[in-house]
Motif scaffolding. Structure first.
Motif, short mmCIF file in Angstrom:
data_model
loop_
_atom_site.label_atom_id
_atom_site.label_comp_id
_atom_site.label_asym_id
_atom_site.label_seq_id
_atom_site.Cartn_x
_atom_site.Cartn_y
_atom_site.Cartn_z
N TYR A 149 43.11 55.09 72.27
CA TYR A 149 43.05 54.25 71.08
C TYR A 149 43.88 52.97 71.26
O TYR A 149 43.46 51.90 70.81
N GLU A 150 45.02 53.07 71.90
CA GLU A 150 45.88 51.88 72.08
C GLU A 150 45.15 50.80 72.86
O GLU A 150 45.16 49.62 72.47
N LEU A 151 44.51 51.17 73.96
CA LEU A 151 43.80 50.17 74.77
C LEU A 151 42.55 49.67 74.04
O LEU A 151 42.19 48.49 74.17
N HIS A 152 41.90 50.55 73.31
CA HIS A 152 40.73 50.16 72.49
C HIS A 152 41.16 49.11 71.46
O HIS A 152 40.54 48.04 71.34
N LEU A 153 42.21 49.41 70.71
CA LEU A 153 42.67 48.50 69.66
C LEU A 153 43.23 47.21 70.27
O LEU A 153 43.00 46.11 69.73
N LEU A 154 43.92 47.32 71.40
CA LEU A 154 44.51 46.14 72.04
C LEU A 154 43.43 45.16 72.49
O LEU A 154 43.54 43.95 72.25
N PHE A 187 41.61 40.02 78.85
CA PHE A 187 42.73 39.81 79.77
C PHE A 187 42.58 40.73 80.97
O PHE A 187 41.95 41.79 80.90
N GLY A 188 43.16 40.28 82.08
CA GLY A 188 43.08 41.05 83.31
C GLY A 188 44.11 42.16 83.36
O GLY A 188 45.05 42.23 82.56
N LEU A 189 43.93 43.02 84.34
CA LEU A 189 44.81 44.17 84.49
C LEU A 189 46.25 43.75 84.73
O LEU A 189 47.18 44.40 84.26
N LYS A 190 46.45 42.63 85.43
CA LYS A 190 47.81 42.19 85.75
C LYS A 190 48.59 41.80 84.49
O LYS A 190 49.82 41.78 84.51
N ASP A 191 47.89 41.46 83.42
CA ASP A 191 48.55 41.06 82.17
C ASP A 191 48.59 42.17 81.13
O ASP A 191 49.07 41.96 80.02
N LEU A 192 48.09 43.35 81.51
CA LEU A 192 48.05 44.46 80.55
C LEU A 192 49.45 44.80 80.04
O LEU A 192 49.66 44.99 78.84
N GLY A 193 50.42 44.87 80.96
CA GLY A 193 51.78 45.21 80.56
C GLY A 193 52.36 44.23 79.57
O GLY A 193 53.06 44.62 78.63
N TYR A 194 52.06 42.93 79.77
CA TYR A 194 52.60 41.90 78.88
C TYR A 194 52.04 42.06 77.46
O TYR A 194 52.79 42.08 76.48
N TYR A 195 50.72 42.16 77.34
CA TYR A 195 50.11 42.25 76.01
C TYR A 195 50.39 43.60 75.35
O TYR A 195 50.52 43.68 74.12
N TYR A 196 50.48 44.66 76.16
CA TYR A 196 50.81 45.97 75.61
C TYR A 196 52.19 45.92 74.94
O TYR A 196 52.38 46.42 73.84
N ASN A 197 53.13 45.28 75.62
CA ASN A 197 54.47 45.14 75.05
C ASN A 197 54.47 44.19 73.85
O ASN A 197 55.18 44.41 72.87
N HIS A 238 38.40 42.09 83.44
CA HIS A 238 39.09 42.25 82.17
C HIS A 238 39.08 43.72 81.74
O HIS A 238 38.14 44.46 82.03
N VAL A 239 40.14 44.09 81.02
CA VAL A 239 40.18 45.42 80.42
C VAL A 239 39.14 45.46 79.31
O VAL A 239 39.14 44.61 78.42
N LYS A 240 38.26 46.45 79.38
CA LYS A 240 37.11 46.49 78.46
C LYS A 240 37.13 47.78 77.66
O LYS A 240 37.42 48.85 78.18
N THR A 241 36.85 47.67 76.37
CA THR A 241 36.70 48.85 75.53
C THR A 241 35.23 49.20 75.40
O THR A 241 34.37 48.31 75.25
N ASP A 242 34.93 50.49 75.49
CA ASP A 242 33.53 50.91 75.47
C ASP A 242 33.02 51.25 74.08
O ASP A 242 31.85 51.60 73.91
N LEU A 266 50.57 34.00 71.38
CA LEU A 266 49.75 35.00 70.69
C LEU A 266 50.64 35.95 69.90
O LEU A 266 51.64 36.45 70.41
N GLN A 267 50.27 36.22 68.66
CA GLN A 267 51.02 37.13 67.80
C GLN A 267 50.07 38.16 67.19
O GLN A 267 48.96 37.82 66.80
N PRO A 268 50.48 39.44 67.12
CA PRO A 268 49.63 40.47 66.49
C PRO A 268 49.31 40.10 65.06
O PRO A 268 50.18 39.69 64.30
N SER A 269 48.06 40.28 64.69
CA SER A 269 47.61 39.92 63.34
C SER A 269 47.91 41.03 62.35
O SER A 269 48.27 42.16 62.71
N ALA A 270 47.73 40.70 61.07
CA ALA A 270 47.92 41.69 60.01
C ALA A 270 46.90 42.81 60.13
O ALA A 270 47.19 43.98 59.84
#
Length: 842
Positions: A691-696, A712-722, A759-763, A573-577
């Motif tokens: 905003y970071e978690l919302h956008l992520l 994604f689950g909470l255990k993978d939050l650190g990986y995708y955040y990085n 999963h981490v959910k944005t409201d 997975l790579q961040p999009s434009a």
């Protein structure tokens, strides 16, 4: 000492000295050199029995390694030397084996090759050129000296069988005709022997065949490296021996066993692609397939590694198991110190050559055989006109045949370990026995000295006429006791051997745990989402489902992939434009808001800003008035001026009672104060985290575009955040115990966790206005402040500001220790506000 005793002692000493001198003379005598035995082989008698058809006895086009090239109707063997192949031994067998009679075959080195070595080669196997000539059993290794199933002479003059290697002849080289003679004639004095001849002369004495090879069919086999060889199976020798001897092609059919050619399907050879999952018996199944189908050649990285080792290439120290340096069974790491081997150049050569050979292959490329595009590439290499292309699917519950093979393998390994342990115990027992024996021998010598002393004393007393009956009886009793002890020592305790059997737990084993994983975690994470079951539509002539039905296999794979998706990160997975654009916009707006707060908090800057704002408003008013006057609307110009005057008057605003969610202009509540005027470091941190978690969460769903994995689950939050923000997820800084409910409460109405999936959910919607995050943060700040004012100390924030350079960890997502994401600490991109903290705020 009495004169008589002294004389006896002197005589005894003289005898000992004479004996020692004689022994010394015997030892120093030079043994006579044995005379060379006369040649016992005789001329072969006439043989009227039926012979093999002309051309039937030749080099096999199938029973050879892929780098053995037979040309000129099989009369010349050449090697492949490009791309690291120069370091690998080549091997070829004859189409016929011997089971009786006395026959020979010849070879001659017609070319010695010296391929160029890549600079940096550190451990080139020596010698550079090598030839081994001998015999092997059907189905055994094509490389002579590899195991107990072959015997051979090599060009260095050694005779080799398994681990035994001894010098028996001189070296042979280019242009010398070398013959190997195998004598299986029971009537011959040299029955069951093998001999080497160079240029027609005997180079070695007849070497007896190992007992394990007697009575077996023995096939002429040639192993070579960096030489081209002429091969002569007869009927006429190039260099006649001292006696008449028939060559292999002139053998009676009764003494030959013609080896069956590899099975073909519809006049084609077959290439098999096993398709299975990692850690589920894949390579064990391949081993069982090869053991049952020795006519198939395995094309894989692990076999090249094994091949290079058997060719004399030494590896560096083995890396720790499980480390990245160890690689996997599918893609092992080559550490030979030879660039052409370490970069897997032979794989490219074999990929180009194999499709041109009339051989059957099995291609156990675990990862590639699971991916449709890679399977199609492999099928394109093996043309449908030459090969029957078959996929064998190994998914789900294994077959009973496979389970039985695994049980047999486990039992064999257990027996082998038990045998090693038995030998170890026997060696230790023998060591203790010898130590005990030495101790007993020393005691026996000591007792003998004492016995002799007492005997002499008794003899003296008898000479004087004294009564020594009791002393003699005691001496005889001591001798009898010593003899009895000696006999007892001879009795050995025989331990009863316990038969080696599998335990109940071992009988339940279906998939053996191998020392190295089938695929590394990185390889699996990159590829599993593309795994599919092969179909005939891809170009296969046949798809066999060896363990389960097609539907059951497809269902099993689907469940496997889904489970991996739920429990693994998407490494590709790579961040999009779009993400980068949104994040850049947010960063810019954040800077503007922080600047706006800084201006408001500084009286001088605030006054300057107000004056600037008033001047801009005045200028704008004058321009609008001018436009109205120019069109003759003097009344409108006057009304505009009156309205502007009222707006410029100071405005009373009850900031504390304003509903943050109803504010339109968050930078000015009407009195020049921004909605975020009282934000501290903690508030800005919570705002950015919202905003970071919302956008992520939104970007993950869009960028991955996988309906099976919307979040994604909470255990993978650190990986995708990085992965997205290039910094470490620092849960510890919030000073709370759990992500949910503790941090979720601080980020209320922005982020939560889904109940079922976790999963981490944005409201909020993806395109929610950025100002809304300010409103939510201020609303939450005011709520906390009201609770603190009411005496609820649990509402007070206890943030921990991260120290630069230190790692962080916590339970609110993957971190340096909790979830294995060992990544450098990165300071937040939002610096804390340079302002005093309110005494009442936190």
């Amino acid at each position: 000492m009495a004169p008589k005793a002294a004389a006896e002692a002197a005589t005894e000493k003289t005898d000992v000295e004479m004996t020692g001198t004689q022994e010394q003379e015997t030892v120093t005598e030079k043994p006579k050199e044995p005379e060379k035995p006369q040649e016992q082989e005789v001329d072969a008698p006439k043989d009227g029995r039926p012979k093999a058809k002309p051309g039937a006895v030749a080099l096999s086009a199938q029973d050879c390694t892929v780098n053995a090239v037979a040309v000129n109707q099989g009369k010349v063997l050449m090697p492949l030397t490009e791309g690291g192949m120069q370091y690998l031994l080549a091997g070829a067998r004859c189409t016929a084996g011997l089971k009786g009679g006395r026959y020979m075959f010849e070879t001659r080195i017609i070319e010695s090759l010296n391929p160029t070595e890549v600079q940096g080669s550190q451990r080139t196997p020596m010698p550079r050129q090598l030839v081994r000539l001998g015999f092997s059993l059907p189905g055994s290794s094509l490389l002579l000296a590899d195991g107990p199933d072959s015997i051979c002479f090599d060009s260095e003059g050694f005779f080799i069988h398994h681990k035994s290697k001894k010098k028996v002849a001189s070296k042979f080289g280019r242009d010398q005709v070398v013959a190997v003679l195998l004598n299986l004639d029971a009537a011959s004095p040299n029955a069951n022997t093998i001999s080497l001849f160079i240029a027609g002369a005997r180079a070695s004495e007849p070497v007896p065949l190992p007992e394990s090879l007697c009575g077996k069919v023995l096939i002429p086999t040639i192993t070579y490296k960096n030489v081209s060889l002429e091969v002569n199976f007869g009927p006429t020798p190039r260099a006649a021996l001292p006696f008449a001897c028939r060559m292999l092609s002139d053998a009676a059919t009764a003494d030959l066993e013609m080896l069956a050619a590899a099975a073909e399907k519809g006049g084609k050879n077959e290439v098999v692609f096993p398709v299975g999952l990692p850690e589920r018996g894949y390579f064990d199944w391949v081993d069982s397939f090869i053991s049952k189908n020795p006519g198939y050649t395995e094309l894989s990285s692990r076999k090249i590694l094994e091949w290079a080792t058997k060719s004399g290439c030494s590896t560096a120290a083995a890396p720790r198991q499980g480390s990245a340096a160890a690689g996997s069974n599918d893609r092992p790491q080559a550490k030979f110190g030879v660039p052409d081997l370490d970069d897997w150049s032979p794989l490219k050569v074999i990929a180009a050559v194999a499709p041109t050979l009339r051989m059957n292959f099995v291609v156990p490329e675990l990862q590639k055989n699971l991916v449709k595009s890679d399977r199609e590439d492999a099928l394109n290499r093996f043309g449908a006109a030459d090969f029957h292309r078959k996929a064998i699917v190994l998914m789900g519950e294994p077959s009973n045949d496979y389970k039985a093979w695994i049980q047999a393998k486990l039992l064999d390994e257990k027996k082998a370990k038990a045998e090693v342990e038995k030998k170890k115990k026997a060696a230790e027992k023998e060591r203790l026995r010898l130590a005990e024996q030495r101790k007993k021998d020393a005691e026996a010598r000591k007792k003998k000295v004492e016995h002799d002393r007492k005997a002499r004393e008794i003899a003296k007393k008898k000479e004087k006429g004294e009564d020594v009956a009791e002393e003699e009886a005691a001496l005889e009793a001591a001798v009898a006791e010593a003899e009895e002890a000696k006999e007892e020592g001879k009795e050995e305790e025989v331990e009863e051997e316990t038969p080696v059997e599998l335990t109940e737990e071992e009988k339940e084993v279906v998939f053996m745990k191998l020392a190295v994983p089938d695929l590394t975690d990185q390889e699996l994470m990159r590829a599993y989402a593309h795994f599919t079951v092969p179909t005939k539509a891809e170009g296969f002539d046949e798809v066999e489902f060896a363990w389960q039905t097609e539907k059951a296999s497809a269902d099993f794979l689907k469940a496997y992939v889904q489970e991996k998706k739920m429990n693994s990160v998407a490494e590709d997975l790579q961040p999009s434009a779009d993400f980068k654009e949104r994040w850049t916009k947010w960063t810019k707006v954040m800077q503007e808001w922080r600047q706006c707060q800084a201006v408001f908090k500084d009286p001088a800057k605030r006054k300057a800003a107000q004056e600037k704002k008033a001047a801009e408003a005045k200028k704008k008013l004058e321009e609008e008035k001018k436009k109205l006057i120019e069109v003759g609307d003097d009344e409108g110009a006057k009304a505009l001026e009156e309205t502007a005057g009222k707006q410029a008057e100071p405005m009373e605003v009850d900031v504390e009672n304003i509903d943050p969610m109803a504010v339109e202009d968050i930078t000015d509540l009407g009195n020049g104060e921004p909605l975020f005027a009282n934000f501290t470091y903690e508030d800005w941190t919570l705002l950015t985290t919202r905003y970071e978690l919302h956008l992520l969460a939104h970007s993950f769903r869009k960028d991955l575009n996988d309906p099976d994995r919307p979040g994604f689950g909470l255990k993978d939050l650190g990986y995708y955040y990085n992965k997205y923000y290039k910094k470490t997820w620092n849960f510890q800084q919030f000073g709370v115990k759990e992500f949910d409910p503790d941090l979720v409460e601080l980020l209320k109405d922005s982020v939560s966790l889904e109940t079922e999936s976790g999963h981490v959910k944005t409201d909020g919607d993806e395109d929610i206005a950025l100002e809304q995050f300010i409103r939510l943060t201020e609303d939450n700040r005011r709520e906390r402040q009201r609770r603190i004012d009411a005496g609820d100390e649990t509402a007070r924030l206890k943030f921990i500001r991260p120290s630069p350079g230190k790692g962080v960890q916590g339970k609110g997502g993957a971190s340096s220790n909790a979830y294995g994401q060992k990544r450098p600490q990165v300071a937040p991109s939002y610096p804390p506000a340079k302002q005093p903290r309110p005494a009442h705020g936190r």
